[in-house]
Structure formats: C-alpha cells, structure tokens
Design a protein around this motif. Sequence first.
Motif, mmCIF file in Angstrom:
data_model
loop_
_atom_site.group_PDB
_atom_site.id
_atom_site.type_symbol
_atom_site.label_atom_id
_atom_site.label_comp_id
_atom_site.label_asym_id
_atom_site.label_seq_id
_atom_site.Cartn_x
_atom_site.Cartn_y
_atom_site.Cartn_z
ATOM 1 N N TYR A 9 -8.825 -44.585 28.997
ATOM 2 C CA TYR A 9 -8.051 -45.643 28.398
ATOM 3 C C TYR A 9 -8.826 -46.816 28.534
ATOM 4 C CZ TYR A 9 -4.727 -41.905 28.321
ATOM 5 O OH TYR A 9 -4.227 -40.592 27.783
ATOM 6 N N GLU A 10 -9.637 -47.708 27.803
ATOM 7 C CA GLU A 10 -9.909 -48.746 28.066
ATOM 8 C C GLU A 10 -9.074 -49.833 27.835
ATOM 9 O OE1 GLU A 10 -13.650 -51.750 26.475
ATOM 10 O OE2 GLU A 10 -13.947 -49.338 25.997
ATOM 11 N N LEU A 11 -8.785 -50.878 28.814
ATOM 12 C CA LEU A 11 -7.540 -51.753 28.830
ATOM 13 C C LEU A 11 -8.163 -53.028 29.339
ATOM 14 C CD1 LEU A 11 -5.437 -49.392 30.549
ATOM 15 C CD2 LEU A 11 -5.000 -50.049 28.196
ATOM 16 N N ARG A 44 -1.899 -45.945 29.208
ATOM 17 C CA ARG A 44 -1.985 -47.095 28.379
ATOM 18 C C ARG A 44 -1.103 -48.145 28.471
ATOM 19 N NH1 ARG A 44 -6.056 -47.613 24.742
ATOM 20 N NH2 ARG A 44 -6.004 -45.272 24.241
ATOM 21 N N GLU A 45 0.123 -47.893 28.278
ATOM 22 C CA GLU A 45 1.148 -48.981 28.619
ATOM 23 C C GLU A 45 1.431 -49.546 29.950
ATOM 24 O OE1 GLU A 45 6.199 -48.974 28.255
ATOM 25 O OE2 GLU A 45 4.882 -47.341 27.133
ATOM 26 N N GLY A 47 -1.185 -49.574 32.032
ATOM 27 C CA GLY A 47 -2.544 -50.547 32.255
ATOM 28 C C GLY A 47 -2.333 -51.777 31.503
ATOM 29 N N ARG A 48 -1.595 -51.839 30.519
ATOM 30 C CA ARG A 48 -1.370 -53.118 29.730
ATOM 31 C C ARG A 48 -0.513 -54.091 30.547
ATOM 32 N NH1 ARG A 48 -1.775 -56.124 25.041
ATOM 33 N NH2 ARG A 48 0.000 -56.837 24.341
ATOM 34 N N ALA A 51 -2.245 -55.333 33.645
ATOM 35 C CA ALA A 51 -3.218 -56.620 33.044
ATOM 36 C C ALA A 51 -2.367 -57.786 33.061
ATOM 37 C CB ALA A 51 -4.007 -56.183 31.883
#
Length: 80
Positions: A9-11, A44-45, A47-48, A51
């Motif tokens: 996953y790219e974040l 993904r969630e 990591g977001r 960030a």
Amino acid sequence: MLANDSGVYELPAFDVSVVDETGAGDAYAAALIDRWILAGVPPREAGRFAAAAAAHNVAAEGARGGLATRAAVRSFLADR
C-alpha cells in the motif's frame, strides 16, 4: 509504503505547513501501531491515520508539542 500478506500500500504524506519535524516519525509509528496492530484496522486506513498523526505533529514546535489525540487525527482526516 506498508505491506502485509494482502499487498503493498502506497500512502503519501499530507501536504501541510511544517513548523518542526521533530517527533514526526515517532508520531507516525505510534499511530500506526495503535490503529493497525492494536485495533486491527486495515493497513491502508491505519497508514492514512498514521500519516495524519505525523502531519499534525509537524504543525507545532517540539517533539511533544504537536502530539494529537485520536479525536484530533479523526478531525484532521474528516477535513481531507
């Protein structure tokens, strides 16, 4: 980037005004552990969220000046 058995996953980081980068990596790691490992949120969630915690951290001076609560991170994300 995050990876697990399901994929990579790219974040990207959030584009915010930076006051002080001190502690941003620690804020990211702590938020990632909190969401992904402890809460079982999908990567993904999580990591977001991590960030966003790091973005919040760089908006204030010092390593601890920008530490966000979960509610503050959720509010940050709701605006984006």
